[in-house]
Design a protein around this motif. Structure first.
Motif, PDB file in Angstrom:
ATOM      1  N   MET A  46      42.184 -39.969   2.278  1.00 15.94           N
ATOM      2  CA  MET A  46      43.363 -39.146   2.499  1.00 15.94           C
ATOM      3  C   MET A  46      43.810 -38.390   1.241  1.00 15.94           C
ATOM      4  SD  MET A  46      43.659 -39.717   5.615  1.00 15.94           S
ATOM      5  CE  MET A  46      45.093 -38.688   5.867  1.00 15.94           C
ATOM      6  N   GLU A  47      43.526 -38.962   0.064  1.00 15.37           N
ATOM      7  CA  GLU A  47      44.016 -38.323  -1.168  1.00 15.37           C
ATOM      8  C   GLU A  47      43.137 -38.730  -2.346  1.00 15.37           C
ATOM      9  OE1 GLU A  47      48.040 -38.235  -4.003  1.00 15.37           O
ATOM     10  OE2 GLU A  47      48.115 -39.173  -2.018  1.00 15.37           O
ATOM     11  N   ILE A  48      42.891 -37.766  -3.234  1.00 16.60           N
ATOM     12  CA  ILE A  48      42.217 -38.050  -4.498  1.00 16.60           C
ATOM     13  C   ILE A  48      43.303 -38.164  -5.554  1.00 16.60           C
ATOM     14  CG2 ILE A  48      40.426 -37.334  -6.103  1.00 16.60           C
ATOM     15  CD1 ILE A  48      39.450 -37.698  -3.199  1.00 16.60           C
ATOM     16  N   VAL A  78      46.716 -27.707  -1.627  1.00 16.23           N
ATOM     17  CA  VAL A  78      47.964 -28.481  -1.553  1.00 16.23           C
ATOM     18  C   VAL A  78      47.838 -29.690  -2.468  1.00 16.23           C
ATOM     19  CG1 VAL A  78      49.514 -29.801  -0.079  1.00 16.23           C
ATOM     20  CG2 VAL A  78      48.448 -27.704   0.786  1.00 16.23           C
ATOM     21  N   GLU A  79      48.672 -29.714  -3.522  1.00 22.87           N
ATOM     22  CA  GLU A  79      48.616 -30.802  -4.503  1.00 22.87           C
ATOM     23  C   GLU A  79      49.563 -31.948  -4.160  1.00 22.87           C
ATOM     24  OE1 GLU A  79      46.527 -31.089  -6.732  1.00 22.87           O
ATOM     25  OE2 GLU A  79      45.794 -29.124  -7.296  1.00 22.87           O
ATOM     26  N   PHE A  80      50.662 -31.625  -3.482  1.00 24.38           N
ATOM     27  CA  PHE A  80      51.661 -32.666  -3.210  1.00 24.38           C
ATOM     28  C   PHE A  80      52.478 -32.259  -1.996  1.00 24.38           C
ATOM     29  CE2 PHE A  80      55.926 -34.573  -4.009  1.00 24.38           C
ATOM     30  CZ  PHE A  80      55.551 -35.906  -3.947  1.00 24.38           C
ATOM     31  N   VAL A  81      52.825 -33.238  -1.174  1.00 24.41           N
ATOM     32  CA  VAL A  81      53.687 -32.996  -0.019  1.00 24.41           C
ATOM     33  C   VAL A  81      54.957 -33.808  -0.222  1.00 24.41           C
ATOM     34  CG1 VAL A  81      53.901 -33.144   2.481  1.00 24.41           C
ATOM     35  CG2 VAL A  81      51.685 -32.626   1.462  1.00 24.41           C
ATOM     36  N   ALA A  82      56.081 -33.113  -0.471  1.00 27.31           N
ATOM     37  CA  ALA A  82      57.347 -33.793  -0.754  1.00 27.31           C
ATOM     38  C   ALA A  82      58.081 -34.174   0.525  1.00 27.31           C
ATOM     39  CB  ALA A  82      58.227 -32.923  -1.635  1.00 27.31           C
ATOM     40  N   ARG A 114      53.717 -28.561  -2.702  1.00 34.14           N
ATOM     41  CA  ARG A 114      53.384 -27.994  -4.000  1.00 34.14           C
ATOM     42  C   ARG A 114      51.933 -27.546  -3.938  1.00 34.14           C
ATOM     43  NH1 ARG A 114      55.184 -31.246  -9.101  1.00 34.14           N
ATOM     44  NH2 ARG A 114      57.139 -30.783  -8.066  1.00 34.14           N
ATOM     45  N   VAL A 115      51.711 -26.284  -4.253  1.00 35.90           N
ATOM     46  CA  VAL A 115      50.391 -25.667  -4.034  1.00 35.90           C
ATOM     47  C   VAL A 115      49.866 -25.076  -5.336  1.00 35.90           C
ATOM     48  CG1 VAL A 115      49.113 -23.954  -2.699  1.00 35.90           C
ATOM     49  CG2 VAL A 115      51.055 -25.141  -1.660  1.00 35.90           C
TER      50      VAL A 115
END
Length: 871
Positions: free
Chosen positions: A317-319, A496-500, A506-507
């Protein structure tokens, strides 16, 4: 066999290696073998006498490893050298050597013995048959050209790596080190056995002192391969000594040494082995289990891995970083996995020493090859199914949490091995006795050696260039400057680097090397859970839905505009799926009125109607006829909860996390009426462009970006095209041209400015710029375009310091303190003591959980007042 007339014998071992004894064959002389000269003497190497090698080889193949009998004929008193008659069964070895022409008979005195006469007769027959040394061919054909030294060992290895040589072992230095002649070129080489190390011998006062089991290991190797025909595969080099595998007719001799507990596996040379590493590891494991010799005191480390959780499949799901991923299990729970025995890229020492003085390190962008490593993993793994085998669990230590260390496979590919092979990571050097390591540790080492040889990634000799990433999130000036580029680009590629939250991302934009915060356009999404308040219904579900859809995925972005906090408002697409529409379709968001102007409005309306009709998620209790009644009930009940001294406000401008301008809700209608009348007057009686002469400190009418008139105050006149104005009813400033200014009619001077300046009470901002930006983002998310409650706590130089409250009565300052975005400002007034104490409790929550500004521990300076320091 030393030469054609000299051998070494020893008896059967009893309690250890038996002593050796040199015997010279009585009555004969064999040709002398050549010898390597001492480099210090400067003398040339001695060459073989003709047939010396053939003589030695004939005797070697006949006797080595065979049981013989002998009796000493005589012994030289001065040297102790023994001359003997040696029998192989009934065969006299001296007679056989003379018969084949590989030795000559020593000249006897006047009284020759019967044996000497017999040898002379055999020699005559050999001479008559022209055998061996009696051959009349050119003698040079029977003299070896021995390569005692290889001038360029590295080139020799490159040319012959992996090649299997026929060889004869000439000397055993210790159990794992031999000297051999490689055939057919007679290269004399020292070979260290790949993958193992035996106990050796150390010099002490010019004497060789054996380590425990060194003698046994040496005897083991000597008794099996000394002067035997073997196969040697060259695999590496170390200090001009070759590293290779020695193949005994029954197998790899290293494997037998390990199985008998006379050697240990060593990682650095194990990686050079072309095949059979697993057999060596298995042999060592057997010796450990049997507690033989080197392993007699061995105690296996207890496994911390539950057998039921050792192997499983999951979806990535995430690195998180170059060595850590987050996976989703079959039961929809998530697990953090760290790659076994892998070390991610690190900040160079010289950079890490200066980094703390200059700025806060952003590992993904500031550490060389960290982004390349993350991208390699992201493209290979994200949203893919992998097979995971847990190798060991690293317990929590020095404030770091427990780590589940595992081997991750996608198909037949070991992800860690692939990453190391690209040069984007290195192998952790474990102690030899440390069994907490990857099951494929040797493969990882081999991959690193390939990367080093190819000068890839971290092993490149070129200095890595610094990657400059512009972080535009929360910077209004930069966001406005960058907005036209994104709008002209249409759909821009991003990651997409982060989903708040469900609607806040944050892209990273690779083309522009910048980070932006994107608010999904056209929707209103439920809020997520915070430290001090519960999530709105389906807020967490919306967050998970967006995460599952786009986290670390390649996306396309269409930007419409920016908000006042420097965030971009736009549409985000992943695999041609509009995330805004998808959230509405799944009942996790509502259509916002701002979507009406969008080309996606019809699609969103259809999706919302379908969600309403299906009564899913936020629409599960939806009844159209009752909606207005429910809203009226909420409006009627809300004022009961508001205290008498509390005022309702709407924040119109955020200057900093603790500094805002706001309008009072109670004056909203009057302000709207006044603004409508002002615009009507200026529209019916339009000013002549350029006729107004601005002066600092005077009131005027100023056009904003939306081409509407607002009341403003001239702050600074730089030129006719650059006039700084302050919008007195909203609190924001802008630089405009004189052509967009007009004289403010006198009737509008008396109406008080509606932008009221407030400071958040009892808090102070962090010192780090990145922490400030994150705090501002969080503050903006809580207060922007929300109706808030406001209470004045105290005044300083007529500046009002206030507490702000959300609609669900959450104190905004407490919320930010408990999440670790702000610190408490220490004030000693008695009337504020209770509030300061409450704020300290919130701050301690963040400090204990190491949230945000506390992530690296206590940031309070040692000379702060809390430590009793005062000037």
């Amino acid at each position: 066999v030393l030469t054609g007339d000299s051998i070494i014998v020893r008896g059967q071992p009893r309690g250890g290696p038996p002593p050796e004894r040199q015997l010279n064959l009585s009555g004969i002389n064999a040709p002398r073998l050549g010898r390597r000269s001492n480099a210090a003497d400067g003398k040339p190497d001695q060459k073989d006498q003709p047939y010396a090698w053939e003589s030695r080889e004939y005797l070697r193949k006949k006797l080595v490893g065979r049981e013989v009998s002998f009796y000493v004929d005589y012994k030289v008193p001065s040297t102790g050298r023994e001359y003997a008659v040696v029998l192989l069964g009934q065969e006299n070895i001296a007679e056989s050597m003379v018969s084949e022409g590989f030795a000559s008979v020593r000249k006897a005195g006047a009284k020759a013995s019967e044996e000497q006469n017999k040898l002379a007769s055999i020699e005559d027959n050999a001479r008559a048959s022209k055998k061996g040394i009696h051959n009349e061919e050119e003698e040079s054909k029977f003299i070896r050209d021995v390569q005692w030294n290889i001038s360029n060992s590295n080139r020799f290895l490159e040319q012959n790596k992996g090649k299997e040589f026929d060889a004869v072992i000439e000397h055993v230095r210790d159990g794992a080190t031999v000297r051999a002649f490689l055939q057919p070129g007679f290269h004399y080489v020292t070979v260290l056995m790949s993958g193992i190390k035996c106990p050796g011998f150390k010099k002490d006062n010019e004497k060789d002192v054996a380590e425990p089991y060194a003698e046994e290991a040496k005897f083991f190797t000597e008794s099996r391969i000394l002067q035997r025909d073997v196969k040697i595969t060259l695999e590496g080099i170390s200090n001009q000594n070759f590293i290779g595998t020695v193949h005994h007719p029954n197998g790899n001799i290293a494997e037998f040494l390990l199985r008998d507990g006379l050697a240990r596996c060593v990682d650095w040379s194990m990686a050079m082995i072309t095949s059979g590493r697993e057999k060596l590891r298995a042999a060592e494991k057997q010796a450990k289990e049997r507690h033989v010799r080197l392993w007699k005191s061995y105690k296996p480390s207890a496994s911390s891995v539950n057998a039921n959780e050792k192997e499983f499949s999951a979806k990535v799901m995430e690195i998180v970083s170059a060595d850590t991923i987050i996976v989703k299990l079959a039961d929809n729970t998530t697990k953090k996995i760290t790659f076994s025995s892998l070390r991610p890229p690190r900040l160079p020492q010289k950079d890490s020493e200066n980094a703390q003085d200059k700025k806060k390190i952003k590992p993904l962008y500031d550490i060389p090859f960290m982004l390349e490593a993350r991208e390699f993993l992201r493209k290979k793994l994200i949203h893919k199914k992998v097979n995971i085998t847990v190798d060991y669990i690293k317990p929590a230590n020095d404030g770091y949490p427990e780590k589940v260390c595992a081997t991750v496979m996608i198909g037949d590919i070991n992800v860690a091995e692939a990453l190391i092979g690209k040069g984007f990571a290195t192998v952790i050097r474990h102690r030899n006795d440390d069994e907490q390591r990857s099951l494929h540790y040797d493969d990882l080492f081999s991959a690193e050696m390939r990367a080093q040889k190819g000068s890839k990634g971290l092993h490149s000799k070129n200095e890595s260039s610094t990657r400059h990433i512009a972080n535009i999130s929360g910077d209004l000036a930069k966001a406005k400057q960058f907005l036209p580029f994104l709008q002209r680009a249409g759909r821009s590629a991003g990651i997409v680097e982060f989903v708040a939250s469900g609607s806040r991302l944050r892209v990273y934009i690779p083309k522009e090397t910048c980070l932006i915060t994107v608010l999904l356009a056209g929707i209103t999404c439920p809020k997520t859970k915070s430290q001090r308040s519960q999530a709105e219904p389906f807020g967490e579900e919306a967050l998970e839905h967006t995460k599952n859809l786009c986290m670390q995925r390649d996306v396309k972005i269409e930007v419409d505009n920016t908000d006042r906090a420097g965030n971009f408002i736009g549409w985000v697409f992943v695999d041609n799926t509009n995330i805004s529409v998808d959230l509405v379709k799944n009942g996790l968001a509502k259509t916002h009125f701002s979507a009406e102007k969008s080309k996606y409005y019809a699609e969103m309306q259809t999706a919302e109607e379908a969600a309403k009709n299906a009564k899913i998620k936020i629409w599960e209790n939806y009844v159209e006829s009752e909606q207005k009644e429910e809203e009226e009930e909420v409006i009627q009940e809300a004022p009961k909860e508001v205290k008498s001294k509390r005022k309702s406000i709407i924040v119109t401008e955020i200057l900093d996390t603790n500094h805002v301008y706001a309008q009072h809700v109670e004056a909203g209608q009057k302000l709207e009426s006044m603004m409508t009348k002002l615009r009507s007057d200026l529209t019916s009686n339009p000013p002549i462009p350029g006729s107004y002469k601005p002066q600092a400190g005077t009131l005027c009418a100023a056009m904003f970006e939306d081409d509407e008139w607002y009341r403003a105050k001239v702050e600074k006149v730089t030129s006719q095209s650059a006039i700084e104005v302050f919008y007195i009813d909203y609190g924001n400033t802008a630089t405009v041209s004189a052509t967009r200014l007009a004289s403010l009619p006198a009737a509008y001077h008396s109406f008080p400015p509606q932008a009221h300046e407030y400071y958040l009470a009892l808090v102070q901002l962090p010192l780090d710029d990145e922490d400030k930006r994150e705090a501002r983002e969080q503050f903006e998310e809580i207060v922007w375009q929300q109706q808030l409650g406001m209470e004045v706590e105290f005044k300083v130089l007529n500046q009002e310091h206030v507490s702000l409250y959300t609609s669900d009565q959450v104190n905004v300052a407490k919320e930010l303190l408990s999440k670790g975005y702000l610190q408490v400002q220490n004030r000693r007034e008695k009337r504020l003591a209770k509030l300061v104490t409450e704020f300290r409790e919130c701050e301690n929550i963040a400090r204990m959980d190491r949230l945000n500004i506390w992530r690296y521990g206590d940031i309070t300076p040692d000379d702060a007042k809390e430590f009793g320091y005062s000037k």
